[in-house]
Design an enzyme around this catalytic site. Structure first.
Site, PDB file in Angstrom:
ATOM      1  N   ASP A 121       0.871  -1.160   0.000  1.00 15.13           N
ATOM      2  CA  ASP A 121       0.000   0.000   0.000  1.00 15.13           C
ATOM      3  C   ASP A 121       0.920   1.225   0.000  1.00 15.13           C
ATOM      4  O   ASP A 121       1.515   1.570   1.019  1.00 15.13           O
ATOM      5  CB  ASP A 121      -0.885  -0.057   1.259  1.00 15.13           C
ATOM      6  CG  ASP A 121      -1.665   1.228   1.491  1.00 15.13           C
ATOM      7  OD1 ASP A 121      -1.423   2.223   0.776  1.00 15.13           O
ATOM      8  OD2 ASP A 121      -2.516   1.245   2.401  1.00 15.13           O
ATOM      9  N   GLN A 162       1.033   6.506   0.977  1.00 14.82           N
ATOM     10  CA  GLN A 162       1.809   7.556   1.643  1.00 14.82           C
ATOM     11  C   GLN A 162       3.284   7.536   1.235  1.00 14.82           C
ATOM     12  O   GLN A 162       4.068   8.320   1.767  1.00 14.82           O
ATOM     13  CB  GLN A 162       1.714   7.402   3.177  1.00 14.82           C
ATOM     14  CG  GLN A 162       0.319   7.473   3.729  1.00 14.82           C
ATOM     15  CD  GLN A 162      -0.314   8.864   3.602  1.00 14.82           C
ATOM     16  OE1 GLN A 162       0.375   9.869   3.405  1.00 14.82           O
ATOM     17  NE2 GLN A 162      -1.631   8.934   3.704  1.00 14.82           N
ATOM     18  N   LYS A 208      -3.333  12.233  -3.161  1.00 11.93           N
ATOM     19  CA  LYS A 208      -2.324  12.426  -2.111  1.00 11.93           C
ATOM     20  C   LYS A 208      -1.002  12.891  -2.714  1.00 11.93           C
ATOM     21  O   LYS A 208      -0.028  13.086  -2.006  1.00 11.93           O
ATOM     22  CB  LYS A 208      -2.126  11.125  -1.324  1.00 11.93           C
ATOM     23  CG  LYS A 208      -3.374  10.725  -0.526  1.00 11.93           C
ATOM     24  CD  LYS A 208      -3.126   9.462   0.250  1.00 11.93           C
ATOM     25  CE  LYS A 208      -4.393   8.817   0.777  1.00 11.93           C
ATOM     26  NZ  LYS A 208      -5.052   9.583   1.827  1.00 11.93           N
TER      27      LYS A 208
HETATM   28  N1  PLP Z   1      -3.675   3.497   2.612  1.00 17.45           N
HETATM   29  C1  PLP Z   1      -3.091   4.497   3.274  1.00 17.45           C
HETATM   30  C2  PLP Z   1      -1.783   4.260   3.958  1.00 17.45           C
HETATM   31  C3  PLP Z   1      -3.704   5.742   3.339  1.00 17.45           C
HETATM   32  O1  PLP Z   1      -3.123   6.742   4.002  1.00 17.45           O
HETATM   33  C4  PLP Z   1      -4.945   5.928   2.683  1.00 17.45           C
HETATM   34  C5  PLP Z   1      -5.652   7.220   2.783  1.00 17.45           C
HETATM   35  O2  PLP Z   1      -5.544   7.931   3.753  1.00 17.45           O
HETATM   36  C6  PLP Z   1      -5.497   4.859   1.978  1.00 17.45           C
HETATM   37  C7  PLP Z   1      -4.840   3.664   1.976  1.00 17.45           C
HETATM   38  C8  PLP Z   1      -6.787   4.990   1.249  1.00 17.45           C
HETATM   39  O3  PLP Z   1      -6.649   5.871   0.172  1.00 17.45           O
HETATM   40  P1  PLP Z   1      -7.923   6.291  -0.694  1.00 17.45           P
HETATM   41  O4  PLP Z   1      -8.950   6.758   0.284  1.00 17.45           O
HETATM   42  O5  PLP Z   1      -7.394   7.362  -1.575  1.00 17.45           O
HETATM   43  O6  PLP Z   1      -8.365   5.083  -1.436  1.00 17.45           O
END
Ligand code: PLP
Length: 425
Positions: free
Chosen positions: A219, A222, A245
């Site tokens: 994932d 960040q 982001k």
């Molecule tokens: N994974 C991490 C580490 C995140 O910080 C976030 C969002 O804050 C997500 C997944 C989910 O991202 P999204 O809401 O853009 O799908």
């Protein structure tokens, strides 16, 4: 030998010079949202982990699409449609380069990190997971990298195994190595924790998993906005991230997947664009990457991400990373000086996230007062409830920094925290 040394030195000097000559003040001016007042005070935006701001160039590009170029992509013979398709597909090439993917077909458009992970869980998991198989996650996952696996586990009889973390917010790597077994069918771990800022040892994780032929999903929500990520160097199997982001628009994201894996995976959603031939008896699938991209996509924002990537490239990801580290160091130093501030997450390798508590003041109360001072922070569990359960706290206040923040923003945060302390006596 001497020549090599000189070259290395020159290279270092060149890099430092570039960093020092970047006009960060001018960079900040390119973000219109940051030029406003909130509650009568100049906005201090420290919620970049939730969503970063877009530069004027991206906003202009999206406006141009809506005012002069809008039409549906992929299916039209007319000029607007063909032009739109070219612009939209241009982003794929830019993403491929940005993350150094080997093939263009490995870049799948999604609506964000959450969507990307759901795609892999449902498509890969449905095909390969069986009763008793194990999926390894970590204690510091965002819910987006927990719930999709829980759902596919329920559907297939697979089970979740969790790598625990230390109180510093670092993964217990010995435990990870012990969790790996013949039953493990996927390792899905966050590259950089949104709640703690921890940069995980993903190279070690990938190497150990691959030694047992286990695929790894990272994932990267960040990580991509704050550092150079290189798919070929990492040799990771799946990598998920979101446009919003990384100075891009909402509603768009990327799944990187190794071509040989994606080719064997069934589609995730059905509909237009993802098909080759449809009859009522049988449908065959389009080639990669379109097999995973059903229906009319978010065209404007896809094109917008391309412009954001141009913007980030212009500054340079190495410089962005260095500047954000400088800001993180300054914030950590200044916040540590305030009595009663407890920083949550002190991993040796950290990205520009600083989670903290102020005495026993509830994070929501602290965030509300900070907002009154024009300071935008996030409060709560940051979609990482297991992290909060680890520390037995309701949540934290989180300041997440971007390269367009500055030392003055941090000074304002420090003043704000002092005011919160005063306010609650
Ligand atoms: N994974 C991490 C580490 C995140 O910080 C976030 C969002 O804050 C997500 C997944 C989910 O991202 P999204 O809401 O853009 O799908």
């Amino acid at each position: 030998m001497a020549t090599t040394e000189v070259l290395v030195m020159e290279d270092t000097i060149k890099k430092d010079t570039t960093r020092l000559t970047t006009d960060w003040q001018a960079v900040r001016k390119q973000f219109p949202v940051l030029q406003q007042k909130v509650h009568g005070q100049p906005l201090v935006y420290l919620d970049n982990g939730a969503s970063s701001q877009m530069p004027q160039s991206t906003i202009d590009r999206i406006n141009r699409y809506h005012s002069a170029e809008h039409s549906n992509v992929h299916r039209g013979i007319h000029t607007l449609s063909q032009r739109g398709t070219d612009y939209y597909e241009e982003t794929r090439k830019k993403v491929k380069k940005f993350i150094n993917a080997r093939h263009l077909e490995e870049v799948i458009y999604t609506t964000g990190t959450t969507d990307s992970i759901n795609l892999v869980a449902q498509s890969y998991g449905r095909k390969y997971f069986r009763e008793g198989d194990e999926i390894i996650l970590s204690e510091m996952e965002h819910h987006a990298n927990i719930v999709p696996w829980q759902m596919i586990a329920e559907q297939t009889g697979a089970v979740l195994r969790v790598i625990p973390m230390t109180d510093n917010g670092e993964l217990k790597m010995d435990d990870f190595h012990h969790l790996l077994s013949d039953r493990t069918k996927m390792v899905a771990v966050v590259h950089v924790s949104n709640a703690l800022g921890t940069i995980n040892p993903v190279e070690e994780i990938i190497e150990a998993a691959h030694a047992r032929d286990i695929p790894v999903l990272l994932d990267g929500a960040q990580a991509v906005p704050h550092s150079v990520v290189d798919m070929q160097k990492l040799d990771v199997d799946f990598y998920a991230f979101s446009a919003h982001k990384m100075c891009g628009p909402t509603g768009f994201g990327i799944l990187y997947g190794k071509k040989e894996l994606l080719q064997e995976m069934p589609p995730y959603r059905g509909g237009g664009d993802m098909i080759d031939k449809v009859t009522f008896e049988k449908t065959t699938w389009n080639d990669l990457p379109h097999k995973f991209e059903a229906g009319t996509p978010p065209i404007a924002v896809g094109i917008g991400l391309g412009t954001s990537l141009d913007y980030l490239n212009e500054i340079g990801m190495e410089q962005i990373e260095a500047r954000e580290h400088e800001l993180l160091d300054y914030a950590t130093q200044e916040l540590s000086k305030i009595e009663d501030v407890r920083i949550i997450g002190s991993s040796a390798k950290k990205a520009s996230v600083i989670s903290f508590l102020i005495g026993d003041i509830h994070p929501t109360d602290a965030g509300t007062i900070l907002d009154q001072k024009g300071i935008a922070v996030r409060t709560g569990h940051h979609c990482a409830q297991p992290v909060m359960q680890h520390y037995n706290i309701p949540g934290t206040v989180r300041a997440s920094l971007s390269f367009y923040n500055n030392e003055e923003d941090i000074d304002r945060l420090v003043e704000g925290i002092k005011y919160v302390k005063e306010f609650f006596g």
